[in-house]
Design a protein around this motif. Structure first.
Motif, PDB file in Angstrom:
ATOM      1  N   ASP A  26       0.832  -1.217   0.000  1.00 46.08           N
ATOM      2  CA  ASP A  26       0.000   0.000   0.000  1.00 46.08           C
ATOM      3  C   ASP A  26       0.865   1.265   0.000  1.00 46.08           C
ATOM      4  OD1 ASP A  26      -2.210  -1.569   0.015  1.00 46.08           O
ATOM      5  OD2 ASP A  26      -2.685  -1.298   2.148  1.00 46.08           O
ATOM      6  N   ALA A  27       1.944   1.235   0.778  1.00 44.36           N
ATOM      7  CA  ALA A  27       2.820   2.412   0.849  1.00 44.36           C
ATOM      8  C   ALA A  27       3.488   2.668  -0.501  1.00 44.36           C
ATOM      9  CB  ALA A  27       3.877   2.210   1.935  1.00 44.36           C
ATOM     10  N   VAL A  28       3.936   1.602  -1.131  1.00 47.90           N
ATOM     11  CA  VAL A  28       4.578   1.749  -2.450  1.00 47.90           C
ATOM     12  C   VAL A  28       3.547   2.195  -3.486  1.00 47.90           C
ATOM     13  CG1 VAL A  28       5.774   0.491  -4.289  1.00 47.90           C
ATOM     14  CG2 VAL A  28       6.409   0.093  -1.908  1.00 47.90           C
ATOM     15  N   THR A  29       2.339   1.662  -3.364  1.00 48.18           N
ATOM     16  CA  THR A  29       1.263   2.071  -4.286  1.00 48.18           C
ATOM     17  C   THR A  29       0.953   3.556  -4.125  1.00 48.18           C
ATOM     18  OG1 THR A  29       0.328  -0.139  -4.112  1.00 48.18           O
ATOM     19  CG2 THR A  29      -1.105   1.565  -5.007  1.00 48.18           C
ATOM     20  N   LEU A  30       0.910   4.017  -2.865  1.00 50.10           N
ATOM     21  CA  LEU A  30       0.636   5.436  -2.608  1.00 50.10           C
ATOM     22  C   LEU A  30       1.716   6.315  -3.241  1.00 50.10           C
ATOM     23  CD1 LEU A  30      -1.105   7.551  -1.074  1.00 50.10           C
ATOM     24  CD2 LEU A  30       0.461   7.261   0.868  1.00 50.10           C
ATOM     25  N   MET A  31       2.960   5.891  -3.072  1.00 49.60           N
ATOM     26  CA  MET A  31       4.065   6.665  -3.661  1.00 49.60           C
ATOM     27  C   MET A  31       3.936   6.684  -5.187  1.00 49.60           C
ATOM     28  SD  MET A  31       8.149   6.020  -3.199  1.00 49.60           S
ATOM     29  CE  MET A  31       9.355   6.815  -4.260  1.00 49.60           C
ATOM     30  N   SER A  32       3.672   5.524  -5.747  1.00 48.63           N
ATOM     31  CA  SER A  32       3.546   5.428  -7.204  1.00 48.63           C
ATOM     32  C   SER A  32       2.400   6.301  -7.717  1.00 48.63           C
ATOM     33  CB  SER A  32       3.324   3.958  -7.582  1.00 48.63           C
ATOM     34  OG  SER A  32       3.062   3.850  -8.943  1.00 48.63           O
ATOM     35  N   ASP A  33       1.278   6.252  -7.021  1.00 49.55           N
ATOM     36  CA  ASP A  33       0.116   7.056  -7.433  1.00 49.55           C
ATOM     37  C   ASP A  33       0.426   8.544  -7.406  1.00 49.55           C
ATOM     38  OD1 ASP A  33      -1.332   4.792  -7.822  1.00 49.55           O
ATOM     39  OD2 ASP A  33      -2.481   4.919  -5.947  1.00 49.55           O
ATOM     40  N   GLN A  34       1.091   8.975  -6.341  1.00 50.93           N
ATOM     41  CA  GLN A  34       1.413  10.402  -6.236  1.00 50.93           C
ATOM     42  C   GLN A  34       2.392  10.836  -7.328  1.00 50.93           C
ATOM     43  OE1 GLN A  34       2.532  11.670  -2.316  1.00 50.93           O
ATOM     44  NE2 GLN A  34       0.609  11.046  -1.372  1.00 50.93           N
TER      45      GLN A  34
END
Lengths: 320, 471
Positions: free
Chosen positions: B253-261
């Motif tokens: 989830d943390a990596v996904t959040l970074m990727s999304d941003q």
């Protein structure tokens, strides 16, 4: 000429070669033996002594590191400390490593680009220059100058020129070096900017050696510029063309400086080639043994190219 | 050639008493011997630690001013009274690691082995290139003077091999005038952060001045932020100690959040711009208000005066704020622990006590260290610092950060301090593929877990303090 007198009777070709030698050489060949060695032996000995420094240098900086690289490619060496033998593990890893396949593919693209684009530009530029006499030297210098500029300077200049923040990239709304679909082509084009002028000069020199009477005869036969280029110029400079093609392939698999300076193999590996992958594995990922295996593969690719070229030379009689 | 050559296949037999002609075999033996001799000679000419009367120190500096300051206020001061002087050799920052690795692998190198953090120091430790420092711990009282969390990653199998030289953390920098103009406040949680970034983007302002054109590993700064401030320090601690896999949903989830941003263009303007943004331009954007914030380490303090204020020819100012909480998993305030530089002593050093004495000089006097912080923003070692230690001219903003950092009770873990070497490289190299959509966060975490598990098994993970007991 004691050695020659001990040889079978010379053929006519041999006789011709002997008579073609300068008088000084012939008189030296007739000189009596000194210290029991024939002149041929003395010449051979002298030749070896002349080669001695170069061979020592080669043994030091090429043969020894090459042998060590092969050795380390079979180990888990991190670049520091002891190396442990792991057999073919590094080579097996190459086949399953997506980054290696990606880098190898980029090397192939890079090679194709440099076999086509700068070669075509170089040929065209040289042919056009060979048609003019006024300002030819000026143009030759102008084309050649980018080749003499340090790669780091060229890269920095183009980085700014193409900048998406303040350069051409901003005007066109394109990020040439940051877009994974454009980055490799962009880096290759920047490298080509510095490279193709060199090809112009080399091709022009080769073209100037073409017998002018061939062009005159072709003109009398009504040949146009294109026919003269295809039927006279290209066949006449074929040795130069083939040699540059061979070197382009070898150099393309060693490409490093422009890529490393401009993108370091990024973004996301989109400009990674074998040499940048090797560098990263050796110095960042502490996998010097694996990097050595990549280096061995690069050397093998170059060897295959050279052997292929030598085969063509023998079969087709192409010469450098 | 062969037609004139009557030489037998194995060369002529020499007549007695006559010099033997040089055969190919003889020639190769001779040149081989010469080459071997030359190799030995060249090796002997290398910079071997311990062979010099002076201790050899290799270092890179961010600027000539810092180099000059270090020379005058540290090196010269030490050499005035030292029994064995230290000689500084300045190396280019981009090449010093390669130079050091090459020299060490050749059996030479300087007496002091500098690294960009405990992670890198570990590669030298594992290769047996560093000396054990434990005999000097009690002599100099390093357990007392240095903060325990910073000393811990320098230990391998209970033995101390490196000393922390720079105490760093991550923070959010911004231009107060820009914030005032747009009615923004430093965000404290994900909702506020999202709102500010979206507002900035809609106004054509780069929400976060970020890029990795000058420093490819900059991506790991941001990854560290997302792991500690979105996943939270406790799961990171568990993962680093092998209790939780990196494939856990909290990390995905943390990596996904970074990727999304990144994909929304918040970091660096756009994904493609992120890869070409240069620091000099990013600082410029922060100054002129075309970028809203910058998330970076405390090394930024050294750069800011060059762009803001009188020295830069403008009246712009800067300030900093703690990093926002990026998910409900993470605590509201987390201070990321970072050791930005370490020194070890070369195992080949013949003057170990003298070398240890110099290292102690570098970490023993908080006042000298904090004067360097005030004068050239040179980050101090992780020492116990009191208010009286700060130099009078210290920038109050800088002082405020280090005071809050020292008083923190919950810490996060930066990749370059607590991660094993190969996992660290993977972390930032492969993250580029995530943000460009070439791989998924889940696949990225799987690859990380595979690599990390190998390094954990081989003991390559630095010792990690617990998140709530480190400070």
């Amino acid at each position: 000429m004691a050695a020659a007198s001990a040889s079978p009777p010379a053929s006519s070709a041999t006789s011709s070669a002997v008579s073609a030698r300068p008088a000084a050489v012939r008189s030296a060949a007739r000189a009596p033996r000194t210290k029991g060695r024939s002149p041929a032996q003395q010449r051979r000995r002298l030749a070896w002594w002349f080669m001695c420094p170069l061979i020592v240098l080669n043994a030091l900086v090429i043969v020894t590191p090459a042998c060590l690289a092969v050795y380390y490619s079979f180990t888990d060496w991190t670049g520091l400390g002891p190396a442990h033998f792991i057999g073919l593990a590094n080579y097996r890893k190459l086949f399953s490593d997506a980054d290696f396949r990606n880098a190898l593919l980029h090397n192939v693209y890079w090679t194709l680009f440099f076999l086509v684009v700068p070669m075509a530009m170089g040929l065209l530029g040289a042919y056009l220059l060979s048609r003019i006499t006024r300002f030819q030297v000026l143009f030759r210098i102008a084309y050649f100058i980018p080749y003499t500029v340090a790669s780091v300077v060229t890269a920095a200049v183009w980085q700014r020129l193409l900048s998406s923040d303040s350069g051409l990239g901003k005007v066109l709304g394109v990020n040439f070096l940051g877009d994974v679909h454009l980055s490799l082509l962009t880096v290759a084009s920047i490298n080509n900017w510095a490279w193709w002028g060199f090809l112009v000069v080399v091709f022009l020199t080769a073209m100037q050696g073409v017998n002018a009477s061939l062009y005159e005869a072709a003109e009398i036969d009504g040949a146009g510029e294109w026919r003269k280029f295809v039927s006279i110029t290209l066949p006449s400079i074929r040795p130069t063309f083939m040699f540059l093609g061979l070197m382009t392939i070898i150099w393309s698999f060693l490409a490093f400086d422009y890529i490393y300076i401009l993108t370091q193999g990024g973004p996301a590996g989109s400009t990674d080639v074998l040499s940048t992958l090797q560098y990263r594995n050796a110095f960042s990922a502490q996998q010097a043994g694996y990097a050595a295996a990549i280096g061995v593969v690069m050397a093998m690719i170059s060897a295959v190219v050279v052997i292929g070229y030598q085969t063509l030379r023998r079969r087709k009689g192409w010469d450098i | 050639m062969a037609m004139y050559d009557a030489t037998p296949p194995h060369g002529p037999r020499p007549a007695p008493g006559r010099p033997r002609p040089l055969s190919r075999r003889g020639f190769l033996s001779l040149t081989g011997g010469l080459a071997a001799g030359a190799t030995g000679l060249l090796s002997a000419c290398g910079t071997a630690a311990g062979n010099s009367q002076e201790l050899q120190l290799w270092s890179a500096f961010p600027s000539a001013d810092v180099q000059d300051y270090f020379t005058r206020n540290f090196l010269d001061v030490y050499n005035k009274t030292a029994t064995r002087k230290v000689q500084l050799s300045v190396k280019p920052g981009a090449a010093i690691d390669r130079l050091l690795q090459t020299a060490l692998s050749a059996g030479g190198g300087p007496d002091f082995i500098g690294a960009s953090g405990p992670t890198q120091a570990l590669t030298y430790v594992n290769a047996g290139k560093t000396a054990v420092l434990d005999p000097f711990v009690d002599v100099y009282g390093w357990d007392e003077t240095l903060l325990p969390w910073a000393l811990k990653p320098g230990r391998v199998d209970g033995k101390l091999y490196s000393l922390p030289m720079q105490n760093e953390t991550m923070a959010m920098y911004y231009n107060p005038a820009t914030f005032e103009k747009h009615g923004w406040q430093p965000p404290t949680d994900l909702a506020e952060f999202d709102a500010l970034c979206a507002d900035a983007k809609s106004k054509g302002i780069m929400p976060l001045a970020a890029g990795n054109a000058n420093w490819k590993a900059a991506t790991e700064w941001y990854l560290s932020v997302f792991l500690n401030h979105a996943a939270g320090p406790e799961p990171v601690y568990q993962a680093l100690t092998g209790q939780l896999p990196w494939t856990d949903a909290v990390f995905v989830d943390a990596v996904t959040l970074m990727s999304d941003q990144f994909k929304r263009g918040w970091w660096g303007g756009s994904v493609s711009d992120y890869f070409t943004n240069q620091f000099v331009d990013l600082y410029g954007k922060l100054v002129d208000g075309s970028a809203a914030m910058m998330i970076s380490g405390t090394w930024t303090f050294a750069d800011l005066p060059g762009y803001f204020g009188e020295g830069a020819g403008n009246d712009a100012t800067w300030d900093w704020a703690v990093l926002p909480q990026l998910s409900s998993h993470a605590p509201p305030v987390v201070w990321d622990l970072s050791v930005g530089a370490t020194y070890s002593i070369n195992a080949a050093c013949e003057h170990l006590p003298a070398a240890a004495d110099f290292l102690n000089f570098l970490v023993s006097d908080p006042k000298r260290q904090l004067a360097a912080l005030a004068d050239v923003a040179l980050e101090p070692p992780p020492l116990h610092i009191t208010d009286a230690d700060y130099a009078p001219g210290t920038d109050p903003r800088v002082k405020r950060l280090f005071e809050q950092f020292q008083a923190a009770d919950l810490c996060g873990y930066t990749t370059w301090t607590f991660w094993p070497p190969q996992s660290e490289t993977y972390a930032y190299e492969e993250m580029e593929k995530v943000v460009t959509g070439m791989t998924t966060p889940k696949s990225y975490c799987s690859g990380l877990q595979e690599l990390f598990a190998k390094e954990l098994a081989t003991g390559d993970v630095p010792a990690v303090p617990p998140p709530d007991g480190a400070l």
